[in-house]
Design a protein around this motif. Structure first.
Motif, PDB file in Angstrom:
ATOM      1  N   LEU A   1     -10.861-101.858  15.650  1.00  0.00           N
ATOM      2  CA  LEU A   1      -9.844-102.820  16.071  1.00  0.00           C
ATOM      3  C   LEU A   1      -8.559-102.093  16.486  1.00  0.00           C
ATOM      4  O   LEU A   1      -7.910-102.471  17.470  1.00  0.00           O
ATOM      5  N   GLU A   2      -8.213-101.054  15.763  1.00  0.00           N
ATOM      6  CA  GLU A   2      -7.015-100.278  16.103  1.00  0.00           C
ATOM      7  C   GLU A   2      -7.154 -99.579  17.462  1.00  0.00           C
ATOM      8  O   GLU A   2      -6.152 -99.294  18.120  1.00  0.00           O
ATOM      9  N   ARG A   3      -8.410 -99.321  17.864  1.00  0.00           N
ATOM     10  CA  ARG A   3      -8.644 -98.610  19.127  1.00  0.00           C
ATOM     11  C   ARG A   3      -8.803 -99.539  20.328  1.00  0.00           C
ATOM     12  O   ARG A   3      -8.894 -99.075  21.463  1.00  0.00           O
ATOM     13  N   ARG A   4      -8.869-100.844  20.095  1.00  0.00           N
ATOM     14  CA  ARG A   4      -9.098-101.758  21.214  1.00  0.00           C
ATOM     15  C   ARG A   4      -7.933-101.693  22.200  1.00  0.00           C
ATOM     16  O   ARG A   4      -6.767-101.535  21.792  1.00  0.00           O
ATOM     17  N   PRO A   5      -8.206-101.807  23.501  1.00  0.00           N
ATOM     18  CA  PRO A   5      -7.140-101.752  24.512  1.00  0.00           C
ATOM     19  C   PRO A   5      -6.093-102.841  24.279  1.00  0.00           C
ATOM     20  O   PRO A   5      -6.429-103.969  23.892  1.00  0.00           O
ATOM     21  N   SER A   6      -4.853-102.514  24.521  1.00  0.00           N
ATOM     22  CA  SER A   6      -3.768-103.465  24.287  1.00  0.00           C
ATOM     23  C   SER A   6      -3.873-104.683  25.207  1.00  0.00           C
ATOM     24  O   SER A   6      -3.312-105.742  24.905  1.00  0.00           O
ATOM     25  N   ALA A   7      -4.598-104.549  26.315  1.00  0.00           N
ATOM     26  CA  ALA A   7      -4.733-105.670  27.250  1.00  0.00           C
ATOM     27  C   ALA A   7      -5.618-106.786  26.690  1.00  0.00           C
ATOM     28  O   ALA A   7      -5.555-107.922  27.166  1.00  0.00           O
ATOM     29  N   GLU A   8      -6.440-106.484  25.695  1.00  0.00           N
ATOM     30  CA  GLU A   8      -7.305-107.505  25.109  1.00  0.00           C
ATOM     31  C   GLU A   8      -6.487-108.455  24.240  1.00  0.00           C
ATOM     32  O   GLU A   8      -5.717-108.021  23.381  1.00  0.00           O
ATOM     33  N   VAL A   9      -6.663-109.754  24.452  1.00  0.00           N
ATOM     34  CA  VAL A   9      -5.989-110.734  23.602  1.00  0.00           C
ATOM     35  C   VAL A   9      -6.613-110.671  22.208  1.00  0.00           C
ATOM     36  O   VAL A   9      -7.724-110.145  22.036  1.00  0.00           O
ATOM     37  N   PRO A  10      -5.925-111.181  21.163  1.00  0.00           N
ATOM     38  CA  PRO A  10      -6.394-110.990  19.791  1.00  0.00           C
ATOM     39  C   PRO A  10      -7.848-111.371  19.537  1.00  0.00           C
ATOM     40  O   PRO A  10      -8.606-110.587  18.952  1.00  0.00           O
ATOM     41  N   LEU A  11      -8.266-112.562  19.955  1.00  0.00           N
ATOM     42  CA  LEU A  11      -9.635-112.975  19.670  1.00  0.00           C
ATOM     43  C   LEU A  11     -10.640-112.087  20.389  1.00  0.00           C
ATOM     44  O   LEU A  11     -11.705-111.755  19.842  1.00  0.00           O
ATOM     45  N   GLU A  12     -10.305-111.677  21.595  1.00  0.00           N
ATOM     46  CA  GLU A  12     -11.177-110.776  22.345  1.00  0.00           C
ATOM     47  C   GLU A  12     -11.280-109.423  21.646  1.00  0.00           C
ATOM     48  O   GLU A  12     -12.366-108.854  21.528  1.00  0.00           O
ATOM     49  N   ALA A  13     -10.156-108.912  21.162  1.00  0.00           N
ATOM     50  CA  ALA A  13     -10.157-107.630  20.461  1.00  0.00           C
ATOM     51  C   ALA A  13     -10.970-107.713  19.173  1.00  0.00           C
ATOM     52  O   ALA A  13     -11.745-106.797  18.853  1.00  0.00           O
TER      53      ALA A  13
END
Length: 241
Positions: free
Chosen positions: A105-117
């Motif tokens: 989760l910490e590595r997910r791209p910042s462009a992803e909205v919360p639920l998507e991340a």
């Protein structure tokens, strides 16, 4: 992580424990410290595996710490060097799974909205966690342990308590990703509560089924997470349509 409870901090250390050192000079032989750490790790893994085998075969309440220690041929004192209680052993592998999810989760791209991340982090975790679990116990034993937890009232209560602590850790992480104050903005906790609720339902459905494979829990999780937005947006087909 910021805002972590002592339990969450212990969870985060699972993935940094027992690093191996090497002299690397001429022979590349492991240093004494590295050998000691590997021996300690083997003992810890053996205690986890023996404990879970005993719990799933004979019951959590019925299994004693002495029996676990005896199965690994160590003393009760040695057991307590690694674990504070039987409960801690039960959730040791689950902590690995949770730590892997937090990492992703910490590595997910910042462009992803919360639920998507959250969705992508859990799916990626399921793709990779199998190998990590296998270093400690067979996957089949991990799946049996999950069912044992769900059928043991004392462990269900502990599981819910731990889940609540994990939810708060995840909510703070989501808030940090979005540049929000979790104490002032309810949205991080709301989205994590929805996500966690779906994960619990998916786990229950999986636990009641016949297929106890990682592929099965991944498929069910994917199916249920995909229903969050349609369910809360009111996009429900009319009955009889």
């Amino acid at each position: 992580m910021t805002g972590s409870t002592p339990q969450a901090t212990r969870r985060e250390t699972v993935w940094t424990r027992g690093g191996d050192a090497s002299t690397g000079a001429v022979t590349g032989a492991p240093s004494p410290g590295g050998l000691r750490e590997r021996k300690k790790q083997r003992t810890r893994d053996a205690l986890i595996r023996s404990a879970l085998e005993l719990f799933t075969a004979h019951g959590y309440e019925e299994t004693t710490i002495d029996e676990i220690a005896e199965a690994v041929d160590v003393s009760q004192r040695t057991f307590f060097r690694y674990f504070a209680s039987k409960e801690e052993v039960v959730f040791a592998v689950q902590e690995m799974v949770e730590a892997r999810f937090i990492e992703e989760l910490e590595r997910r791209p910042s462009a992803e909205v919360p639920l998507e991340a959250l969705h992508n982090a859990v799916m990626t975790s399921w793709d990779e966690i199998g190998d990590a679990i296998r270093t400690v116990i067979p996957l089949e034993l991990h799946m049996r342990t999950y069912r044992m937890i769900e059928s043991t009232p004392a462990l269900v209560a502990a599981h819910l308590r731990r889940y609540s602590e994990l939810e708060e850790q995840i909510a703070r992480l989501v808030a940090r990703r979005e540049g929000l104050d979790v104490a002032a903005d309810p949205r991080p906790r709301v989205v994590v509560a929805a996500f966690s609720g779906v994960m619990r339902v998916a786990g229950k459905v999986w636990g009641e089924g016949e297929d106890v494979s990682v592929e099965s829990i991944r498929r069910i999780t994917e199916e249920y997470l995909a229903q969050i937005v349609p369910a809360v947006s009111g996009d429900w087909p009319r009955r009889g349509a």
